[in-house]
Structures are given as structure tokens and as C-alpha cells.
Design an enzyme around this catalytic site. Structure first.
Site, mmCIF file in Angstrom:
data_model
loop_
_atom_site.group_PDB
_atom_site.id
_atom_site.type_symbol
_atom_site.label_atom_id
_atom_site.label_comp_id
_atom_site.label_asym_id
_atom_site.label_seq_id
_atom_site.Cartn_x
_atom_site.Cartn_y
_atom_site.Cartn_z
ATOM 1 N N TYR A 35 0.752 -1.060 0.125
ATOM 2 C CA TYR A 35 -0.139 -0.002 0.102
ATOM 3 C C TYR A 35 0.898 1.235 0.108
ATOM 4 O O TYR A 35 0.882 1.908 -1.015
ATOM 5 C CB TYR A 35 -0.855 -0.029 1.126
ATOM 6 C CG TYR A 35 -2.089 1.147 1.205
ATOM 7 C CD1 TYR A 35 -2.923 1.139 0.392
ATOM 8 C CD2 TYR A 35 -1.678 2.283 1.984
ATOM 9 C CE1 TYR A 35 -3.934 2.070 0.216
ATOM 10 C CE2 TYR A 35 -2.678 3.269 2.053
ATOM 11 C CZ TYR A 35 -3.610 3.381 1.214
ATOM 12 O OH TYR A 35 -4.444 4.515 0.963
ATOM 13 N N HIS A 50 -15.648 2.101 -3.987
ATOM 14 C CA HIS A 50 -14.275 1.917 -3.593
ATOM 15 C C HIS A 50 -13.764 0.633 -2.925
ATOM 16 O O HIS A 50 -12.887 0.200 -2.896
ATOM 17 C CB HIS A 50 -13.961 2.938 -2.936
ATOM 18 C CG HIS A 50 -12.444 3.350 -2.817
ATOM 19 N ND1 HIS A 50 -11.691 3.342 -4.054
ATOM 20 C CD2 HIS A 50 -11.556 3.381 -1.793
ATOM 21 C CE1 HIS A 50 -10.324 3.652 -3.761
ATOM 22 N NE2 HIS A 50 -10.443 3.579 -2.254
ATOM 23 N N ASP A 68 -17.711 4.386 -7.813
ATOM 24 C CA ASP A 68 -16.494 4.819 -6.811
ATOM 25 C C ASP A 68 -16.475 6.311 -6.666
ATOM 26 O O ASP A 68 -15.805 6.919 -7.614
ATOM 27 C CB ASP A 68 -15.064 4.091 -7.296
ATOM 28 C CG ASP A 68 -14.183 4.227 -6.609
ATOM 29 O OD1 ASP A 68 -14.159 5.177 -5.477
ATOM 30 O OD2 ASP A 68 -13.089 3.476 -6.564
ATOM 31 N N SER A 123 -6.530 1.113 -4.499
ATOM 32 C CA SER A 123 -6.445 2.493 -3.986
ATOM 33 C C SER A 123 -4.860 3.219 -4.205
ATOM 34 O O SER A 123 -4.592 3.396 -5.347
ATOM 35 C CB SER A 123 -6.904 2.837 -2.674
ATOM 36 O OG SER A 123 -7.412 4.166 -2.530
#
Length: 765
Positions: free
Chosen positions: A530, A735, A696, A611
Site C-alpha cells: 500500500y 471503492h 467509486d 487505491s
């Protein structure tokens, strides 16, 4: 004729066989002649039965015909004297017929590719089988009852249950599965009134950040008539007279508010709603018209006497205001606020208060966070007191007041959680709760009760819920231990290693694999990361990732790269702004570690992120296309020059910077996925799958749409680009939050099927 002469020579010389068929294979592919390819493969097969694996490779490498996307070469932006083309600007309009046609055309090639994976049904069935286990949240007491969420296994949404005691039979309190046929309506925020008599809950449709707030009588189950609309990024906090809530909304938002729009959100108001009245009568109690991008956090103190207001502009740093709530004075107008913190330079999170002393978790002069006490009657900064000083190594992840004069503190130590009980008066440690290597994923406790509950998970433990009565000083008791059918965790092992990144920084990484795995480079690997927004990626249970390990004899690696919060604000800053390249270097070095140490090879290495992690994946395949076999980027931020122009994207400036600033522009354009797609000097891009969704409104779909158009235009027709470059656009999804179980399983099936097909792996039952 020359081909047959060579083949005749080849038949008499077995020694040159391997080299010959490899060269012939390359020749056949490069010429794109079906006749030459058929001749080469059928002829060589006569001499070597093992050529079948190369025929399989050839099948895998059949080139896809990508849709032709219109390029508007006239769209050129000038950034500080530098011109940048944006030929797919038209894809920023989600409602245009051209965009809809583009989406349909992309799905029309991606769906057949994914469904053509021979193992797809087996993958789906195994995911569904493993997912079918009961899931619980911690019980929480409100009024004289306990409430908890339960999912029997495959329910699209978890159901809220109520019970009179922990031993009594639970009853369904609210089942969101009855609110829509496909399970796409979810409870996203909720709060019980102080006496537990009324339940306020926010419902979101199709994964959008927008929600509507509803109210329910907890004794009768009766719904109140009013519905609060245009609610987003909102708290729900009750006044202690049980008469109403403070909440945040965007009353001036124009156009659609269903999650499919791209307009930015401005001018949030903090409102007060009195139960039983229409929203039109709600009072705007706090607003900051001079700061249209602020989002307004709010919390009524544990004693009910104060309202703490915490505006935030980006994704870090907030201000602090307060006002006294006097029971004898009804809220009829804007509140008069007293400002305690007037600079956006640190985080302040309200924990509780001890009379007039408000306790905050903060990183003010404490990158690992600490607890401070601020007297609301004498709030000058020089009077602030450290209640729980910063730990020199461990990060204070959160704190919660319990049992009157105590609080529970949860720390992160080398990515693993430590749970402690402290005195609210002195901050001293009273006890440490025993924990294995893993994560506290859920906690329930209140200042007015001595009972606490916490849930522990790890890569191999799906969940254990513990109960402790602090009055009795008893040891934690297992309330529920969650089991997964047909899964034996003893067959697998988890290890944590530390590898050295490009600049010499030691980076932690968890590795999960079978106990009997052999490090000879033969295993496929899935690397997850991430790296942003102070988010710590800790061990947790994932059916999808365990199916990869179990049925592909795979290796799961989770790299705790910089940009996250695993080591506090210094770790976050190490991957923020002009240090963003560290994030990509850390991830690429993790991949190199797995290859160099015999876990896998680059051709068998898949990478996955969502993301900000989707940005990570896309940037890494641009920078090192040779390093990975397959890449899956979910709902990624791909256009780093324009992200701040859509929905809540402007809040990410605190991590990325903005192209409006010349120095940040120079940095952003260096790694922006959309602007760095290049033809590799050697080889091709890895098999790439982008995933996004039509509702999203966090990272709008245009990011992924523009990137896939660019990838296919730049690389799609190259003879060497035989790996697929695909996107799937989900409908009635957002999302990720509130996504129904069946959609999650379908998406996981797509991811694993893409890896299996693209890398020509065997899914073993």
C-alpha cells in the site's frame, strides 16, 4: 524450402534440439504467420513431446484485439511552462455515450478472457466454500442490551443482532440484506443514543461514500419518519439528553449524489437534528465558509458536557475547537466555538475527558503518538500535560477510555499489536494483555462499563473474540473462536523478514507459505503493498490470499513499505511528497528479495494493490516491467496531475502534493502512471488487470479508464506485447466499503483467474 532443410538437419542432431526449437518459436511469434507458427510447432512436436508446454505458452500469448479509443490530440495543458497532452480527457465524463461505449467495449474483451480460464469455476467454488464460515464483531453494550454483527457465511451484508445478556438467545435487530435484492445497500455509520433507546444508522447504496441517516426505536423496532440526505464523511454523535445528533452534510451539493458523479465536495456543514422532525428544520451549528474544503469532525464528550469540533482539510492534521453543551439551553442557532488548536500541523483525536481535562491522541512533537491532557478552562499550549508520553519505538495506534478511570492503549511494535491497560489519572501501565503475532481488528468498551471485548486476527487465524471484566482483574476469556471449514492452519507458516531497500533502509515483510515449501524458485508469489496516508498494513485473515497459497502452492508476501504508519510519522513522511519514490523502491526491492532468495521468479511473481496501492502497482510496472509476471491494480489513483479536481481527491494533496505547485508538478510527473507508460527497451509489460467501479466516488473510475486507454494505445499493437492489458469496470459497486459478499467473491475469482491464466499456472484442488 530452407525451413525443411533445417528440419532435416535437426532430426539428425538431438544436441541442438533445445536451442533450435526456442529460436524457431521466437521466429514464429515474431513473424505473426499462422502458417509458419503451425508448421514450426507441429514439426518440432514430432521430435520432442515436451514441446506441448511451448504450445500452451503460445496459446497464452495469443494477442488480444483492443478497442480503438478516440484520441483528442488538441487537449494540451500547460503546467508551469511545460505542455502535457491529455488525449483521453473525454473519459472524465462518466455520463457521456462515448465513455459508456468505451466501458462496454473494454468489458467485452476482459470478461471472455477471465471466463476462459479453465480453472475459473474451481477457483470460484473454492473461494465460496472457504468464505462460508460465520463472522462476528465484538459485542457492545448499549443501554441494557448487547449488540453485535454476524454473517452466517455467505450473506451479502452482516446482520445486526441484539441480546439481553451474553448468554441469552440473539435476535435479529436490523438485517440490511432485506433492503435490496442484490445486497448493495450497506450500513456504513451508526451510533446508539446515550440511553440506548434510539439507533441512528447511515445507509449507503452501491458502495458510494454518500449515505442517508435513519433512526430506529430499539424497543419497538419502529422506524422514525425522517431521513437525512446529502450526508458524506460524517460523524454521528448524540447529545446526552437523547434528543438529537450532530452530523455533517453538504446541503449545497448540486447534481447527482449517488456516487457516479465526479464533482468535488465543498462547504460541509455540521448540523443538529432533533429526533422526530424533518431535515428541513435542522440547524447549521458549525460552518467555515472561508474554508470550503474543510471536513468537520465532531464528538460529544463522554460526560456529555462538551462538543469537541475537529476540522480537517486533507488526510492529516486537524484543528480543535470546543463549546459547552448546557442541558437547560436548547440548540437553536450556531454554536459559539472556542479554538484550542489554530494550526494545521498535527493530528488531534479526542479520546475522553477527566472532568474539564480533555484527553487527545496526538503526534504533536511525537511522531510515534502520545496522549495529552488539555484543560478546557485553561487551554494554552504551555499548560498541556503529557498523560502517556511517546514510546521511543512503538506507535500508539489508538486508545479508548474504559471502566471509569482507565484506558486501553493499542501499540504497533514491528507491525504487530500490543494491548495494554493504563490508569487515566497517571498514565501508568496496569497490565498487558497476552497476544500472538497479529492484529486487534475490533474493540468494544466504554468508560461507563468495566467490560471490554477485543478481536484478534492473523494471516492464519480468522478471529478470536476475547472478553475481560476489568473489575474482577480476570484473565481474558475466549468468547468466540471463529473456525473455517476445510482449512488447517497448521499446514502453513508465517515469518517476518527485514530486507534492505535501495537507500539502505530496513523494510519489514511478512511471508506466508506451506510448511513443506521448497525455496527453489518454482513457486508463484503474490506480493501486496500500500505505502501511503499513514496506513499500517498489519496481519489479517484473507480467504483470497490463502487460496493462492493453498491451491497454487504459492507464496504470499506483504511488504510494509514506507508511506504507511507502521513506524509512525517518520515512516509516513519517508514515503510522502518528494519521498514518494521510496515507496516504489521499497516495493521493487521486496520483489527482488523474493526472487534472489529462491521464493519465486519474475515470471511467476504477481503484484496486487488497491487505491493508493493501485497507484503503487501501476507506477512499478512502468518503472520495472521486467520484474513482474502479472499486476492487478484495484481502484488506483493513476492521473497524478488532475486527481485533486475530482470528488474528495483534493484531500490527498497532503500525501502527494499538487500539480498546481511547480516543484510538486516536477515530482508528480516523474511517477504518475498515466504519464509514464513507455515501450520497454527489452521485453514487454507484465499481464495487467485494472479494476474499478461505476460508483467509486473516492477514486473515480476515470483514473483507470484513462490509464488502460494509454496502455493499450502505447503497447497493445507491439508484437512483443503478448501479455494482456485489461480492465474490468464493475457496476453498482464503489471503492470497496460495503461491497456485498457475492461481489467480493466474484472480484477475487477474477483476480485469481487472471493470475492463473496469464501466468499459465495450475490450480490444484
Amino acid at each position: 524450402m530452407a525451413v525443411f532443410v533445417i528440419l532435416d538437419m535437426f532430426a539428425n542432431s538431438y544436441k541442438i534440439q533445445t536451442k533450435f526449437y526456442k529460436n524457431l518459436f521466437k521466429f514464429a511469434v515474431s513473424k505473426h504467420s499462422q502458417f509458419v507458427r503451425a508448421l514450426a510447432f507441429s514439426t518440432v512436436k514430432v521430435f520432442d513431446p515436451t514441446i506441448q508446454k511451448h504450445i500452451n505458452i503460445n496459446k497464452k500469448m495469443e494477442k488480444l484485439q483492443y478497442p480503438e479509443a478516440y484520441r483528442d490530440e488538441s487537449i494540451i495543458d500547460n503546467y508551469h511552462g511545460i505542455e502535457v497532452q491529455d488525449p483521453y480527457r473525454w473519459l472524465e465524463d462518466p455520463d457521456s455515450e462515448k465513455t459508456k461505449a468505451f466501458v462496454d467495449a473494454q468489458n467485452s474483451i476482459t470478461t471472455p478472457y477471465l471466463t476462459s480460464c479453465k480453472a475459473r469455476q474451481n477457483i470460484h467454488d473454492r473461494l465460496k466454500q472457504l468464505w462460508d464460515f460465520p463472522k462476528y464483531s465484538c459485542p457492545a453494550r448499549y443501554g441494557n442490551k448487547y449488540y453485535f454483527y454476524k454473517n452466517t457465511g455467505l450473506q451479502n451484508q452482516s446482520v445486526l443482532y441484539v441480546q439481553d445478556t451474553l448468554d441469552s438467545e440473539p435476535r435479529v435487530f436490523l438485517d440490511p440484506n432485506t433492503l435490496s435484492e442484490d445486497g448493495t445497500i450497506a450500513i456504513t455509520i451508526s451510533k446508539f443514543s446515550e440511553d440506548g433507546s434510539i439507533y441512528a444508522f447511515g445507509l449507503s447504496a452501491s458502495g458510494s461514500d454518500w449515505c442517508t441517516i435513519h433512526f430506529m426505536n430499539t424497543e419497538t423496532g419502529e422506524k422514525y419518519p425522517e431521513i437525512l440526505e446529502k450526508v458524506k464523511f460524517s460523524p454521528i454523535t448524540w447529545t446526552h439528553d437523547n434528543c438529537g445528533i450532530f452530523y455533517g452534510c453538504y446541503p449545497d451539493q448540486k447534481g447527482k449524489t449517488d456516487g457516479s458523479e465526479t464533482e468535488g465536495n465543498r462547504d460541509q456543514k455540521l448540523c443538529y437534528h432533533i429526533i422526530g422532525t424533518p431535515q428541513s428544520e435542522d440547524i447549521i451549528v458549525v460552518e467555515f465558509p472561508e474554508e470550503p474544503l474543510w471536513r468537520i469532525g465532531a464528538q460529544v464528550s463522554d460526560c456529555g458536557k462538551w462538543l469537541i469540533v475537529t476540522p480537517v482539510k486533507d488526510c492529516r492534521d486537524n484543528l480543535v475547537y470546543f463549546t459547552e453543551l448546557k442541558p437547560e439551553i436548547k440548540i437553536r442557532e450556531k454554536l459559539h466555538l472556542t479554538q484550542v488548536v489554530d494550526k494545521l500541523e498535527a493530528d488531534y483525536e479526542y479520546v475522553t475527558n477527566d472532568d474539564t481535562k480533555a484527553i487527545f491522541r496526538t503526534n504533536k512533537n511525537a511522531p510515534n503518538y502520545k496522549l495529552i491532557a488539555i484543560d478546557l478552562l485553561d487551554y494554552k499550549q504551555e499548560k498541556w500535560v503529557d498523560l502517556l508520553p511517546e514510546h521511543p519505538d512503538n506507535v500508539l495506534d489508538w486508545a479508548c477510555a474504559v471502566d471509569g478511570d482507565k484506558f486501553v492503549a493499542c501499540y504497533i511494535e514491528h507491525v504487530k499489536n500490543i494491548l495494554q491497560l493504563h490508569s487515566l489519572k497517571s498514565g501508568d501501565i496496569l497490565r498487558t494483555f497476552p497476544l500472538d503475532v497479529g492484529t486487534i481488528v475490533n474493540f468494544a468498551g466504554q468508560k461507563k462499563y468495566s467490560e471490554i471485548f477485543y478481536q484478534f486476527k492473523s494471516f492464519l487465524i480468522p478471529g478470536i473474540i476475547y472478553r475481560v471484566d476489568l473489575k474482577n482483574e480476570e484473565e481474558p476469556q475466549v468468547l468466540r473462536e471463529i473456525k473455517v471449514k476445510n482449512f488447517d492452519p497448521s499446514l502453513y507458516k508465517t515469518s517476518q523478514i527485514f530486507y534492505t531497500s535501495k537507500d539502505g533502509t530496513k523494510i519489514p515483510m511478512f511471508i506466508v507459505m506451506k510448511h513443506d515449501a521448497v525455496l527453489d524458485g518454482s513457486m508463484p508469489a503474490l506480493l501486496y503493498g500500500y505505502g501511503g496516508f499513514n496506513v499500517s498494513i498489519q496481519p489479517t485473515f484473507s480467504v483470497t490470499k490463502l487460496v493462492f497459497v493453498q491451491h497454487l502452492n504459492g507464496v504470499l508476501a506483504v511488504a510494509n513499505i514506507r508511506g504507511g504508519g507502521e513506524y509512525g510519522e517518520k515512516w509516513h513522511n519517508g514515503g510522502r511528497f518528494f519521498n514518494k519514490q521510496n515507496v516504489f523502491d521499497d516495493f521493487q526491492t521486496a520483489a527482488e528479495y523474493l526472487i534472489e532468495n529462491g521464493y519465486t521468479t519474475s515470471s511467476k511473481l504477481s503484484i496486487l494493490g488497491a487505491s493508493n496501492g493501485g497507484l503503487l502497482i501501476a507506477a512499478c510496472i512502468n518503472q520495472r516491467p521486467d520484474l513482474f509476471g502479472a499486476a492487478i491494480a484495484q481502484v488506483g489513483v493513476m492521473d497524478m496531475l488532475r486527481f485533486h479536481k475530482f470528488t474528495i481527491g483534493v484531500a490527498w494533496v497532503s500525501d502527494y502534493g499538487s500539480s498546481d505547485d511547480s516543484k510538486h508538478f516536477e515530482n508528480l510527473i516523474k511517477y504518475s502512471p498515466l504519464h509514464n507508460v513507455r515501450v520497454p527497451e527489452n521485453g514487454q509489460y507484465p499481464a495487467t488487470l485494472l479494476l474499478t467501479a461505476d460508483h467509486d466516488d473516492r477514486v473515480v473510475p476515470l483514473h483507470s479508464l484513462k490509464l488502460i486507454a494509454t496502455l493499450q494505445y502505447t503497447l497493445g499493437k507491439l508484437p512483443q506485447q503478448t501479455n494482456p492489458l485489461l480492465i474490468k469496470i464493475e457496476t453498482k459497486a464503489g471503492h470497496g466499503g460495503g461491497k456485498p459478499t457475492m461481489k467480493v467473491i466474484e472480484e477475487s475469482t477474477d483476480i485469481l483467474a487472471f493470475i492463473v491464466k496469464s501466468l499459465d499456472l495450475e490450480f490444484k484442488l
